[in-house]
Design a protein around this motif. Structure first.
Motif, PDB file in Angstrom:
ATOM      1  N   GLU A  56       0.899  -1.248   0.009  1.00 34.45           N
ATOM      2  CA  GLU A  56      -0.006  -0.070  -0.153  1.00 34.45           C
ATOM      3  C   GLU A  56       0.832   1.158   0.133  1.00 34.45           C
ATOM      4  N   VAL A  88       2.022   1.726  -3.563  1.00 36.55           N
ATOM      5  CA  VAL A  88       0.907   2.291  -4.354  1.00 36.55           C
ATOM      6  C   VAL A  88       0.750   3.815  -4.038  1.00 36.55           C
ATOM      7  N   ARG A 138       3.759   6.037  -5.329  1.00 34.65           N
ATOM      8  CA  ARG A 138       3.644   6.054  -6.851  1.00 34.65           C
ATOM      9  C   ARG A 138       2.666   7.087  -7.434  1.00 34.65           C
ATOM     10  N   GLU A 139       1.385   6.930  -6.649  1.00 33.45           N
ATOM     11  CA  GLU A 139       0.292   7.711  -7.262  1.00 33.45           C
ATOM     12  C   GLU A 139       0.343   9.294  -6.799  1.00 33.45           C
ATOM     13  N   GLN A 188       2.477   2.638 -13.223  1.00 33.02           N
ATOM     14  CA  GLN A 188       3.441   1.590 -13.038  1.00 33.02           C
ATOM     15  C   GLN A 188       4.578   1.645 -14.121  1.00 33.02           C
ATOM     16  N   SER A 247       4.103  -4.493 -10.492  1.00 34.68           N
ATOM     17  CA  SER A 247       2.378  -4.975 -10.262  1.00 34.68           C
ATOM     18  C   SER A 247       2.269  -5.982  -9.283  1.00 34.68           C
ATOM     19  N   GLU A 255       2.914  -4.442  -5.749  1.00 30.18           N
ATOM     20  CA  GLU A 255       1.677  -3.498  -5.340  1.00 30.18           C
ATOM     21  C   GLU A 255       0.599  -4.327  -5.139  1.00 30.18           C
TER      22      GLU A 255
END
Length: 68
Positions: free
Chosen positions: A7, A10, A13-14, A20, A35, A38
């Motif tokens: 988490e 993710v 990155r966001e 990705q 992937s 994550e």
């Protein structure tokens, strides 16, 4: 004890506004591996985690969470 947190990867990155695919291109880590990380299917090696952290402007420790 600290363990890898999918988490947190993710979220980082966001927050960086990266897909990705973009993170993969900048870090040299395969998109399929990102992937897997994550989704919690596998954990990155310290070297892969360092590459991801470097692109995201973080420390490897930022991907870890305390358990136990």
């Amino acid at each position: 004890m600290k363990v890898f947190s999918p988490e947190k990867l993710v979220k980082a990155r966001e927050e960086a506004g990266l897909t990705q695919f973009q993170l993969a291109a900048r870090s040299g880590v395969a998109q399929g591996k990102i992937s897997q990380y994550e989704n919690g299917h596998t954990c990155p090696s310290i070297m892969k985690a360092a590459a991801l952290a470097d692109v995201l402007g973080l420390l490897v420790d930022d991907f870890l969470m305390e358990v136990g």
